[in-house]
Design a protein around this motif. Structure first.
Motif, PDB file in Angstrom:
ATOM      1  N   VAL A   1     -39.727  -1.088  32.736  1.00 20.01           N
ATOM      2  CA  VAL A   1     -39.278  -2.065  31.733  1.00 20.01           C
ATOM      3  C   VAL A   1     -39.340  -3.469  32.333  1.00 20.01           C
ATOM      4  O   VAL A   1     -39.789  -4.425  31.681  1.00 20.01           O
ATOM      5  N   ALA A   2     -38.909  -3.588  33.599  1.00 23.64           N
ATOM      6  CA  ALA A   2     -38.935  -4.894  34.259  1.00 23.64           C
ATOM      7  C   ALA A   2     -40.369  -5.426  34.347  1.00 23.64           C
ATOM      8  O   ALA A   2     -40.626  -6.601  34.066  1.00 23.64           O
ATOM      9  N   ILE A   3     -41.293  -4.549  34.714  1.00 27.44           N
ATOM     10  CA  ILE A   3     -42.688  -4.983  34.855  1.00 27.44           C
ATOM     11  C   ILE A   3     -43.242  -5.403  33.486  1.00 27.44           C
ATOM     12  O   ILE A   3     -43.929  -6.423  33.365  1.00 27.44           O
ATOM     13  N   ALA A   4     -42.911  -4.626  32.427  1.00 26.56           N
ATOM     14  CA  ALA A   4     -43.410  -4.959  31.087  1.00 26.56           C
ATOM     15  C   ALA A   4     -42.894  -6.323  30.634  1.00 26.56           C
ATOM     16  O   ALA A   4     -43.658  -7.144  30.114  1.00 26.56           O
ATOM     17  N   LEU A   5     -41.596  -6.569  30.833  1.00 30.79           N
ATOM     18  CA  LEU A   5     -41.029  -7.846  30.385  1.00 30.79           C
ATOM     19  C   LEU A   5     -41.566  -9.004  31.226  1.00 30.79           C
ATOM     20  O   LEU A   5     -41.822 -10.092  30.709  1.00 30.79           O
ATOM     21  N   THR A   6     -41.744  -8.751  32.528  1.00 33.66           N
ATOM     22  CA  THR A   6     -42.294  -9.798  33.386  1.00 33.66           C
ATOM     23  C   THR A   6     -43.743 -10.091  32.993  1.00 33.66           C
ATOM     24  O   THR A   6     -44.182 -11.240  33.010  1.00 33.66           O
TER      25      THR A   6
ATOM     26  N   LEU B   1     -35.985 -13.536  28.917  1.00 34.24           N
ATOM     27  CA  LEU B   1     -36.442 -12.208  29.350  1.00 34.24           C
ATOM     28  C   LEU B   1     -36.370 -12.074  30.874  1.00 34.24           C
ATOM     29  O   LEU B   1     -35.896 -11.073  31.405  1.00 34.24           O
ATOM     30  N   LEU B   2     -36.846 -13.111  31.560  1.00 36.81           N
ATOM     31  CA  LEU B   2     -36.877 -13.053  33.027  1.00 36.81           C
ATOM     32  C   LEU B   2     -35.470 -13.031  33.615  1.00 36.81           C
ATOM     33  O   LEU B   2     -35.190 -12.276  34.542  1.00 36.81           O
ATOM     34  N   VAL B   3     -34.571 -13.860  33.040  1.00 30.35           N
ATOM     35  CA  VAL B   3     -33.189 -13.892  33.549  1.00 30.35           C
ATOM     36  C   VAL B   3     -32.545 -12.521  33.364  1.00 30.35           C
ATOM     37  O   VAL B   3     -31.948 -11.958  34.295  1.00 30.35           O
ATOM     38  N   GLY B   4     -32.707 -11.954  32.167  1.00 30.25           N
ATOM     39  CA  GLY B   4     -32.117 -10.643  31.887  1.00 30.25           C
ATOM     40  C   GLY B   4     -32.664  -9.574  32.819  1.00 30.25           C
ATOM     41  O   GLY B   4     -31.906  -8.772  33.393  1.00 30.25           O
ATOM     42  N   THR B   5     -33.980  -9.568  32.994  1.00 35.24           N
ATOM     43  CA  THR B   5     -34.615  -8.574  33.852  1.00 35.24           C
ATOM     44  C   THR B   5     -34.138  -8.715  35.290  1.00 35.24           C
ATOM     45  O   THR B   5     -33.750  -7.721  35.934  1.00 35.24           O
ATOM     46  N   ALA B   6     -34.148  -9.941  35.810  1.00 33.49           N
ATOM     47  CA  ALA B   6     -33.774 -10.159  37.209  1.00 33.49           C
ATOM     48  C   ALA B   6     -32.319  -9.747  37.436  1.00 33.49           C
ATOM     49  O   ALA B   6     -32.011  -9.045  38.408  1.00 33.49           O
ATOM     50  N   LEU B   7     -31.418 -10.147  36.531  1.00 34.11           N
ATOM     51  CA  LEU B   7     -30.004  -9.802  36.716  1.00 34.11           C
ATOM     52  C   LEU B   7     -29.787  -8.286  36.677  1.00 34.11           C
ATOM     53  O   LEU B   7     -29.058  -7.741  37.500  1.00 34.11           O
ATOM     54  N   SER B   8     -30.436  -7.605  35.715  1.00 30.18           N
ATOM     55  CA  SER B   8     -30.249  -6.148  35.625  1.00 30.18           C
ATOM     56  C   SER B   8     -30.733  -5.460  36.891  1.00 30.18           C
ATOM     57  O   SER B   8     -30.100  -4.540  37.393  1.00 30.18           O
ATOM     58  N   LEU B   9     -31.887  -5.916  37.400  1.00 31.75           N
ATOM     59  CA  LEU B   9     -32.435  -5.275  38.595  1.00 31.75           C
ATOM     60  C   LEU B   9     -31.534  -5.505  39.800  1.00 31.75           C
ATOM     61  O   LEU B   9     -31.300  -4.583  40.591  1.00 31.75           O
ATOM     62  N   VAL B  10     -31.021  -6.729  39.942  1.00 27.46           N
ATOM     63  CA  VAL B  10     -30.142  -7.014  41.079  1.00 27.46           C
ATOM     64  C   VAL B  10     -28.912  -6.112  41.015  1.00 27.46           C
ATOM     65  O   VAL B  10     -28.509  -5.493  42.015  1.00 27.46           O
ATOM     66  N   LEU B  11     -28.331  -5.983  39.833  1.00 28.44           N
ATOM     67  CA  LEU B  11     -27.158  -5.141  39.649  1.00 28.44           C
ATOM     68  C   LEU B  11     -27.473  -3.684  40.013  1.00 28.44           C
ATOM     69  O   LEU B  11     -26.736  -3.020  40.744  1.00 28.44           O
ATOM     70  N   LEU B  12     -28.608  -3.220  39.518  1.00 29.08           N
ATOM     71  CA  LEU B  12     -29.008  -1.822  39.753  1.00 29.08           C
ATOM     72  C   LEU B  12     -29.197  -1.550  41.250  1.00 29.08           C
ATOM     73  O   LEU B  12     -28.776  -0.508  41.763  1.00 29.08           O
ATOM     74  N   VAL B  13     -29.822  -2.506  41.940  1.00 30.06           N
ATOM     75  CA  VAL B  13     -30.073  -2.305  43.369  1.00 30.06           C
ATOM     76  C   VAL B  13     -28.759  -2.355  44.156  1.00 30.06           C
ATOM     77  O   VAL B  13     -28.539  -1.560  45.077  1.00 30.06           O
ATOM     78  N   ILE B  14     -27.843  -3.276  43.748  1.00 31.23           N
ATOM     79  CA  ILE B  14     -26.547  -3.325  44.432  1.00 31.23           C
ATOM     80  C   ILE B  14     -25.830  -1.982  44.263  1.00 31.23           C
ATOM     81  O   ILE B  14     -25.259  -1.429  45.198  1.00 31.23           O
ATOM     82  N   LEU B  15     -25.886  -1.420  43.069  1.00 31.74           N
ATOM     83  CA  LEU B  15     -25.157  -0.180  42.790  1.00 31.74           C
ATOM     84  C   LEU B  15     -25.803   1.033  43.443  1.00 31.74           C
ATOM     85  O   LEU B  15     -25.123   1.888  44.002  1.00 31.74           O
TER      86      LEU B  15
END
Lengths: 269, 283
Positions: free
Chosen positions: B197-202, B148-162
């Protein structure tokens, strides 16, 4: 006569506030392009509402308004592409550590698709715009640390840096010190004279820009008058709009209006 | 002492998972927490963490009563988090942060009350699972938590880069951004929903206490003293990581929860940042 569509064409326009009260009622007028237009009127007279309706941010309740021939209800995307906008100062948040250059560059980058990279040309335009408002030396300074007047000048520079035939400014001089007000007026006048551009400025006080503007639209929920600055300054009219204490003074052959509101920093919601 | 700790880490999967989680949560704080503070919405973090608690208890209730055995508590947590984000985003469509705080407050109360309400109808054996969402423990992570944490962190990094510029523009001047033709409303919703969603999964992975500890204070501290968006993002990562590592190390020497120590240090970083700002101010 030009075959260009008018800058603004409003027909029986009515717009409501979110609480249901009418902000504008039965507004009909036409302003030809190109012009430097001041939209004036007392607090709550619907000046900002008119700008927001032109941008499609608010929807007309009745009637229609067109900007350069595009209907604001249907073609708002096209209009937003043509417009550069300076919102009221209380719309700007200072929670993000942005440099002055980042704010000015916004004027250009907002019109691009993501990832909105800035080119050398973007930087040059942004620097030139900041020069116009006399703040070159603040290029690398943090925006939230500027004074109220400096911030307003930077926001005007943001609009000057952009592209598009229509500039809309909502009370750009509110909260600005006297020097900043003078710089803003000078920068806009200079830019207007040098470029094929329309400027629409909402202001509660016409006097600082009396000599600069070409047309004036006076609102008080509906159109009270349209015309050249001195033509609008009619004693009966200003008393009707601003109340019985309003006065007209003449200075160097120009007419100015003195109201209880003159020079006081307030704005609509 | 240091050698002891290193050999302990090398030999213990528990410690390996805890360290990996520490880095991942620091990444989540730097990407999600930073933009919530920019948006003037650090309160959303606490609101969503509690909403996740309410959602998880609803999930457990539906499972325990047999109404919907497929309804995993994580699903409930995510649905409730998105609900809070949507309500908050709707309240803030006109760009005013103040109204959003009220929306967070109301949904916070709603989901927390629901959680406590449902607890009376759950078998007592399930209650600790709900409290797990609140307390959590970085030393008790399983493989699902890490995924869960890996998925959340990767999605957020991608979103912020974009969309970093868009999120910043929405935070500074939503009305002006819209008027210039940017779909500010769309980015506003995207930013809040993803953060929620990130906060919930974290929260599911490490517990709400650690989420408050490192998603709010480090971002607020960095934003007080650092002068660019990128430096704030990096600052949050460093403060969050340091607080959590200190929390882990501290939990070996004194008998205390790593999350609690991390929270104390992170909160302290904010107080220090305010003092630094006061001393360096040039007026």
């Amino acid at each position: 006569m030009s075959t260009q569509p008018p800058l603004i064409e409003a027909e029986n326009l009515s717009v409501k506030y979110s609480n249901g009260d009418l902000a504008l009622e039965d507004v009909t007028f036409t302003i030809d392009s190109s012009t430097f237009l001041a939209v004036i009127g007392p607090n709550g007279s619907g000046k900002s509402t008119l700008l927001k309706t032109m941008l499609g941010l608010l929807k007309p309740n009745e009637g229609s308004i067109k900007v350069l021939g595009y209907d604001a209800k249907r073609a708002y995307k096209t209009i937003r592409h043509l417009v550069r906008y300076v919102p009221q100062r209380d719309q700007i948040e200072h929670t993000v550590p942005m440099k002055v250059k980042d704010i000015v560059l916004m004027g250009r980058l907002l019109k691009k698709p993501p990832p909105r990279f800035s080119t050398t040309k973007d930087s040059e335009c942004a620097k030139a715009a900041l020069h116009r408002v006399g703040l070159d030396e603040l290029w690398n300074q943090p925006f939230p640390e500027l004074s109220g007047g400096q911030r307003q000048r930077v926001l005007v520079a943001r609009a000057l840096a952009g592209e598009g035939p229509v500039m809309m400014l909502d009370e750009p001089m509110s909260g600005a010190d006297h020097d900043s007000q003078v710089r803003i007026v000078e920068a806009l006048q200079e830019y207007y004279n040098e470029n094929q551009v329309n400027i629409i400025m909402v202001t509660h006080d016409l006097n600082p820009i009396h000599m600069v503007v070409k047309d004036v639209l006076m609102l008080n929920r509906t159109v009270m008058g349209v015309g050249h600055p001195c033509a609008i300054m009619d004693l009966d009219l200003v008393k009707q709009v601003y109340g019985p204490t309003a006065k007209i003074v003449e200075l160097d052959g120009h007419k100015y209006c003195i109201t209880h509101d003159s020079g006081i920093d307030r704005h609509d919601h | 002492m240091i050698i002891d700790i290193i050999s302990l880490i090398a030999s213990s999967p528990v410690m390996q998972r805890a360290l990996l989680a520490t880095v991942l949560v620091a990444v989540i704080a730097a990407t999600s927490g930073t933009f919530m503070v920019f948006r003037g919405l650090s309160f959303l973090t606490s609101g969503v963490a509690h909403a996740a608690l309410g959602g998880a208890s609803l999930g457990l209730f539906l499972q325990a009563t047999g109404i919907a055995p497929w309804f995993d508590p994580i699903l409930g947590a995510v649905i409730f988090a998105v609900f809070v984000a949507l309500l908050t985003a709707y309240a803030g469509e006109r760009g005013v942060a103040q109204r959003m705080e009220v929306a967070v407050g109301v949904s916070f109360a709603l989901s927390m009350s629901l959680a406590v309400f449902l607890m009376y109808y759950l078998p007592p054996t399930m209650i600790p699972q709900i409290w797990g969402y609140l307390i959590g423990d970085i030393l008790l992570l399983d493989n699902l938590d890490i995924v869960l944490l890996v998925g959340t962190a990767l999605s957020l990094v991608l979103l912020v880069i974009l969309f970093k510029k868009e999120f910043v523009y929405v935070s500074i001047d939503m009305e002006g951004s819209t008027a210039h033709g940017m779909n500010a409303r769309g980015y506003h919703y995207l930013m809040l929903i993803f953060a929620a969603v990130a906060i919930a999964l974290t929260t599911k992975a490490v517990g709400a206490i650690l989420v408050y500890a490192v998603l709010v204070a480090p971002a607020a501290a960095s934003n007080e003293i650092l002068k660019t968006v990128n430096s704030v993002i990096i600052g949050v990562f460093v403060i969050a990581l340091a607080s959590m590592l200190a929390g882990l190390a501290g939990s070996f020497t004194i008998l205390a929860s790593p999350s609690a120590i991390a929270g104390l240090i992170a909160a302290l970083s904010y107080i220090i940042a305010i003092q630094i700002k006061r001393f360096t101010r040039k007026d």
